[in-house]
Scaffold this active site. Structure first.
Site, mmCIF file in Angstrom:
data_model
loop_
_atom_site.group_PDB
_atom_site.id
_atom_site.type_symbol
_atom_site.label_atom_id
_atom_site.label_comp_id
_atom_site.label_asym_id
_atom_site.label_seq_id
_atom_site.Cartn_x
_atom_site.Cartn_y
_atom_site.Cartn_z
ATOM 1 N N LYS A 184 0.846 -1.186 0.000
ATOM 2 C CA LYS A 184 0.000 0.000 0.000
ATOM 3 C C LYS A 184 0.883 1.238 0.000
ATOM 4 O O LYS A 184 1.900 1.281 0.701
ATOM 5 C CB LYS A 184 -0.903 0.039 1.231
ATOM 6 C CG LYS A 184 -1.861 1.250 1.237
ATOM 7 C CD LYS A 184 -2.752 1.251 2.457
ATOM 8 C CE LYS A 184 -2.021 1.688 3.708
ATOM 9 N NZ LYS A 184 -1.589 3.113 3.638
ATOM 10 N N GLU B 283 -9.153 7.690 3.826
ATOM 11 C CA GLU B 283 -9.072 8.022 5.248
ATOM 12 C C GLU B 283 -9.501 9.461 5.487
ATOM 13 O O GLU B 283 -9.035 10.381 4.823
ATOM 14 C CB GLU B 283 -7.644 7.801 5.762
ATOM 15 C CG GLU B 283 -7.479 8.074 7.239
ATOM 16 C CD GLU B 283 -6.120 7.628 7.773
ATOM 17 O OE1 GLU B 283 -5.852 7.876 8.968
ATOM 18 O OE2 GLU B 283 -5.338 7.031 7.004
#
Length: 225
Positions: free
Chosen positions: A63, A132
């Protein structure tokens, strides 16, 4: 590790921890987070470091944070047969340029940029997207706009999946609790009480008790004198 932020995390740290998790995870996809400056410096560095997380860390995917600025890295990593998870919104490694841990995409310009970045990382080959601290309605629009799965953390229920830090959801960390965190159990309080009880019993001499010790015959003991 006691670091004050994620920027301090090194490749060696991530390889060590990813390998430990991978050895224990039998039925889960292990995604290794690429640390700060392990992929921003060049496409070459990005591929090499992603490869190390796969070879040495035994990760199933890597990621990395960022949108259009890291699409070249995403494309190269994917071309090296390494699955990539993208990360948009509040990206911890960029906290110094974001002005702190703040919700992202609240203005029209910022919201459009997030939508465009989501499209670009998908086009570059990302197989999943973490969002996020993104407004719920915007995250839902992005989820419906792209075809790859979205994972939300502080991005509402409209994402395809959710993630929370286990220490947060179990109430094991109290210095700061983000708005998006729900404590599903207060394990931290139970742990603290257990440590206090242990300390008190050791000081009082009540632990270990007889049932916690191993026996030896008096005959053997007598022969020692």
């Amino acid at each position: 590790l006691g670091y004050s932020d994620t920027i301090s995390v090194t490749m060696e740290d991530m390889i060590h921890h990813t390998a430990a998790v991978s050895r224990g995870a039998q039925n889960a996809l292990v995604v290794a987070d690429m640390p700060f400056l392990s992929y921003q410096t060049s496409v070459y560095d990005a591929v090499v470091n992603a490869g190390r997380l796969m070879k040495e860390g035994r990760a199933g995917a890597v990621k990395l944070e960022g949108g259009k600025l890291v699409c070249e890295q995403i494309r190269a990593i994917v071309n090296a047969s390494i699955p990539v998870v993208a990360h948009l919104g509040m990206t911890p490694q960029s906290v110094n340029t974001l002005g702190g841990f703040k919700v992202q995409g609240k203005s029209e310009e910022a919201a459009r940029q997030l939508v465009e970045d989501a499209k670009k990382v998908e086009a570059a080959g990302a197989s999943m997207l973490v969002m996020e601290c993104v407004p719920a309605k915007l995250a839902e629009i992005i989820t419906n706009t792209i075809s790859i799965p979205t994972i939300g953390i502080g991005a509402g229920a409209g994402c395809d999946g959710q993630v929370l830090v286990n220490q947060d959801m179990l109430g094991m960390f109290h210095d700061f609790t983000p708005k998006f965190v729900k404590q599903f159990a207060n394990v931290g309080e139970i742990m603290m009480q257990a440590f206090k009880d242990y300390s008190a019993e050791v000081k009082a001499g009540t632990f270990p008790a007889q049932e916690h010790t191993y026996a030896i015959s008096d005959e053997v003991i007598d022969k020692l004198y």
